[in-house]
Design an enzyme around this catalytic site. Sequence first.
Site, PDB file in Angstrom:
ATOM      1  N   ASP A 129       0.842  -1.190   0.000  1.00 38.28           N
ATOM      2  CA  ASP A 129       0.000   0.000   0.000  1.00 38.28           C
ATOM      3  C   ASP A 129       0.882   1.245   0.000  1.00 38.28           C
ATOM      4  O   ASP A 129       1.743   1.389   0.877  1.00 38.28           O
ATOM      5  CB  ASP A 129      -0.914  -0.011   1.229  1.00 38.28           C
ATOM      6  CG  ASP A 129      -2.063   0.977   1.100  1.00 38.28           C
ATOM      7  OD1 ASP A 129      -2.336   1.441  -0.023  1.00 38.28           O
ATOM      8  OD2 ASP A 129      -2.694   1.268   2.133  1.00 38.28           O
TER       9      ASP A 129
ATOM     10  N   HIS B 108      -3.761  13.982   0.821  1.00 36.33           N
ATOM     11  CA  HIS B 108      -3.980  13.125   1.990  1.00 36.33           C
ATOM     12  C   HIS B 108      -2.792  13.210   2.941  1.00 36.33           C
ATOM     13  O   HIS B 108      -2.966  13.390   4.154  1.00 36.33           O
ATOM     14  CB  HIS B 108      -4.180  11.674   1.523  1.00 36.33           C
ATOM     15  CG  HIS B 108      -4.247  10.673   2.636  1.00 36.33           C
ATOM     16  ND1 HIS B 108      -5.299  10.613   3.530  1.00 36.33           N
ATOM     17  CD2 HIS B 108      -3.379   9.691   3.018  1.00 36.33           C
ATOM     18  CE1 HIS B 108      -5.087   9.628   4.399  1.00 36.33           C
ATOM     19  NE2 HIS B 108      -3.932   9.057   4.116  1.00 36.33           N
TER      20      HIS B 108
ATOM     21  N   GLU C  56     -10.647   3.704   3.919  1.00 40.99           N
ATOM     22  CA  GLU C  56      -9.763   4.509   3.075  1.00 40.99           C
ATOM     23  C   GLU C  56     -10.104   4.207   1.619  1.00 40.99           C
ATOM     24  O   GLU C  56     -10.086   3.044   1.191  1.00 40.99           O
ATOM     25  CB  GLU C  56      -8.282   4.211   3.358  1.00 40.99           C
ATOM     26  CG  GLU C  56      -7.832   4.754   4.711  1.00 40.99           C
ATOM     27  CD  GLU C  56      -6.330   4.681   4.921  1.00 40.99           C
ATOM     28  OE1 GLU C  56      -5.650   3.894   4.225  1.00 40.99           O
ATOM     29  OE2 GLU C  56      -5.823   5.419   5.794  1.00 40.99           O
TER      30      GLU C  56
ATOM     31  N   GLU D 206      -9.264   3.912  -2.043  1.00 29.33           N
ATOM     32  CA  GLU D 206      -8.023   3.726  -2.787  1.00 29.33           C
ATOM     33  C   GLU D 206      -8.303   3.020  -4.120  1.00 29.33           C
ATOM     34  O   GLU D 206      -9.357   2.415  -4.314  1.00 29.33           O
ATOM     35  CB  GLU D 206      -7.023   2.877  -1.978  1.00 29.33           C
ATOM     36  CG  GLU D 206      -6.761   3.432  -0.583  1.00 29.33           C
ATOM     37  CD  GLU D 206      -5.516   2.852   0.064  1.00 29.33           C
ATOM     38  OE1 GLU D 206      -4.682   2.248  -0.637  1.00 29.33           O
ATOM     39  OE2 GLU D 206      -5.382   3.024   1.299  1.00 29.33           O
TER      40      GLU D 206
ATOM     41  N   ASP E 127      -9.097   0.219   2.293  1.00 34.24           N
ATOM     42  CA  ASP E 127      -8.098  -0.151   3.304  1.00 34.24           C
ATOM     43  C   ASP E 127      -8.644   0.230   4.680  1.00 34.24           C
ATOM     44  O   ASP E 127      -8.300   1.264   5.249  1.00 34.24           O
ATOM     45  CB  ASP E 127      -6.778   0.582   2.995  1.00 34.24           C
ATOM     46  CG  ASP E 127      -5.700   0.297   4.026  1.00 34.24           C
ATOM     47  OD1 ASP E 127      -5.769  -0.755   4.681  1.00 34.24           O
ATOM     48  OD2 ASP E 127      -4.783   1.138   4.159  1.00 34.24           O
TER      49      ASP E 127
ATOM     50  N   ARG F  34      -8.091   3.708  13.686  1.00 36.06           N
ATOM     51  CA  ARG F  34      -7.219   4.864  13.922  1.00 36.06           C
ATOM     52  C   ARG F  34      -6.637   4.900  15.320  1.00 36.06           C
ATOM     53  O   ARG F  34      -5.508   5.383  15.519  1.00 36.06           O
ATOM     54  CB  ARG F  34      -7.996   6.158  13.657  1.00 36.06           C
ATOM     55  CG  ARG F  34      -8.541   6.288  12.249  1.00 36.06           C
ATOM     56  CD  ARG F  34      -7.441   6.241  11.206  1.00 36.06           C
ATOM     57  NE  ARG F  34      -7.956   6.496   9.862  1.00 36.06           N
ATOM     58  CZ  ARG F  34      -7.258   6.279   8.756  1.00 36.06           C
ATOM     59  NH1 ARG F  34      -6.017   5.805   8.834  1.00 36.06           N
ATOM     60  NH2 ARG F  34      -7.781   6.518   7.575  1.00 36.06           N
TER      61      ARG F  34
ATOM     62  N   GLN G 271      -3.915   2.396  15.382  1.00 31.34           N
ATOM     63  CA  GLN G 271      -2.831   2.904  14.543  1.00 31.34           C
ATOM     64  C   GLN G 271      -1.998   3.949  15.291  1.00 31.34           C
ATOM     65  O   GLN G 271      -0.760   3.920  15.249  1.00 31.34           O
ATOM     66  CB  GLN G 271      -3.433   3.515  13.272  1.00 31.34           C
ATOM     67  CG  GLN G 271      -2.403   3.964  12.238  1.00 31.34           C
ATOM     68  CD  GLN G 271      -3.072   4.526  10.975  1.00 31.34           C
ATOM     69  OE1 GLN G 271      -4.300   4.595  10.872  1.00 31.34           O
ATOM     70  NE2 GLN G 271      -2.266   4.930  10.020  1.00 31.34           N
TER      71      GLN G 271
ATOM     72  N   LYS H 118      -4.314  -2.124  10.375  1.00 32.60           N
ATOM     73  CA  LYS H 118      -4.633  -2.198   8.952  1.00 32.60           C
ATOM     74  C   LYS H 118      -4.920  -3.620   8.456  1.00 32.60           C
ATOM     75  O   LYS H 118      -5.649  -3.785   7.481  1.00 32.60           O
ATOM     76  CB  LYS H 118      -3.448  -1.657   8.129  1.00 32.60           C
ATOM     77  CG  LYS H 118      -3.108  -0.207   8.386  1.00 32.60           C
ATOM     78  CD  LYS H 118      -4.034   0.703   7.597  1.00 32.60           C
ATOM     79  CE  LYS H 118      -3.535   2.139   7.621  1.00 32.60           C
ATOM     80  NZ  LYS H 118      -4.388   3.003   6.798  1.00 32.60           N
TER      81      LYS H 118
ATOM     82  N   THR I 142      -9.108  -5.899   4.236  1.00 29.37           N
ATOM     83  CA  THR I 142      -9.032  -4.967   3.113  1.00 29.37           C
ATOM     84  C   THR I 142     -10.018  -5.473   2.067  1.00 29.37           C
ATOM     85  O   THR I 142      -9.971  -6.652   1.704  1.00 29.37           O
ATOM     86  CB  THR I 142      -7.612  -4.937   2.506  1.00 29.37           C
ATOM     87  OG1 THR I 142      -6.666  -4.633   3.533  1.00 29.37           O
ATOM     88  CG2 THR I 142      -7.504  -3.903   1.391  1.00 29.37           C
TER      89      THR I 142
ATOM     90  N   GLU J 142      -9.852  12.373   7.824  1.00 34.99           N
ATOM     91  CA  GLU J 142      -9.738  13.712   7.237  1.00 34.99           C
ATOM     92  C   GLU J 142     -11.082  14.443   7.226  1.00 34.99           C
ATOM     93  O   GLU J 142     -11.150  15.629   7.538  1.00 34.99           O
ATOM     94  CB  GLU J 142      -9.223  13.615   5.796  1.00 34.99           C
ATOM     95  CG  GLU J 142      -7.771  13.204   5.665  1.00 34.99           C
ATOM     96  CD  GLU J 142      -7.440  12.922   4.209  1.00 34.99           C
ATOM     97  OE1 GLU J 142      -7.108  13.863   3.488  1.00 34.99           O
ATOM     98  OE2 GLU J 142      -7.534  11.751   3.794  1.00 34.99           O
TER      99      GLU J 142
END
Length: 437
Positions: free
Chosen positions: A138, A145, A210, A212, A244, A248, A251, A264, A268, A385
């Site tokens: 990834d 971002h 996420e 992607e 993904d 948080r 993380q 993570k 996925t 975000e």
Amino acid sequence: MMLDATHDPALRSWVPSAQAPDTDFPIQNLPLGVAAWGDGHVAIVIAIGDQVCDLARARAAGLLDGLDAAVAGALQAPTLNPLVALGRPALTALRGAVSRMLRADTPEGARAHATSALLTAASEVTMRLPVAIGDYTDFYASIDHATNVGSMFRPDQPLLPNYRHVPIGYHGRASSIVPSGTAIRRPQGQVAANPAGPPTFAPTARLDYELEVGVVIGRGNALGAPIPLAEAEQHLAGLVLVNDWSARDMQAWEYQPLGPFLAKNFATTISPWLVTLDALAPYRVAARGRTTEEPAPLPYLTEARDAAHGAFAITLEVWLRSAAMRAAGMPAVRLSRGDFSSMYWTLAQMVTHHASNGCNLQPGDLVASGTVSGPTKDSRGCLLELTWRGAEPITLPSGETRTFLADGDEVTLCGVCEAPGRPRLGFGGCTGIVEGG
Ligand code: CA
């Protein structure tokens, strides 16, 4: 970009639903996948309108003329790996034969149209992962971002000094990649309210998606043999959408000093349809340029065709539907809309960089772009975000608010290609529903 008869916007299929204005799968798309029937039959299929076509069966019925033995043999496999390993010319040849078979104005099309039970409604099969994914990487290729996330943690220096020089990435985990529609169990892990600890072990309270795009590797490279940028696209089979999923809070506690790990790799999700590089040829655009204040990429990451055509004009959206919205019969709400061409690095640059030290990529490997965010708030590709780490909750049409995902939330990623005078192409959905942990 090489365009041929398969890209002709005037093509029509004998499959009526391929002409529907909102279909993701007109005859100019022809994405590849792997479908399972209720009786246990598994086959490589192509999508056309709201139907799928078993390609081995079509070949056995004499409807796919002109394929060499290697391509015909690869159609017998339960994954796309042997087919994509043959390289771009094999995919181009297959695309040509399938296009002739599905056209309304060819002898092959007339014979296919008269063949009973050649097609199956897409709603009657279950789509599997299109490839057996050996390795998953990834990247972090959206500068918007990276700037947004960096500014939350380092307001004085959002972008680290390496960002404009090196495509940043990490090795993900292939075993937990699942096809669209698979339920996502809320993971448990170490979380710490205080950055200095101590942690507790609990279900994540900050589950995120996420948005992607991923590229599936076709022909591989030998260990020790880098891939020059001018040849990189010969190693790309096609694109899929990637979610993904990210925890948080886990993380934030675990990422230093070695980066993402359990935050993570619990799941996925990818879309099941491989949209080939050939199908995407009319939707190529220039790579994001560099301003005079920005450093030029090193020579191994610089190539004229990549600069001129290296990006893909794909409009990407995220949609959310909560359990309460489903219960009330409310449709999903769009959370964001962005453009894949805004990425700082092209997929070819990412793949060339990945192999630049001699690392061998193999057929079926998945290389994802990183979260696709644009410069505006409505193009932010994750809740971290969009809600600015939870400080700015969003309100759903049901009146519910979200900072991060709740149990029962259904997240769907969509991707669409549009260009003047060209048909609309889509990727099909990439969906997952969050289950309590
Ligand atoms: Ca990511």
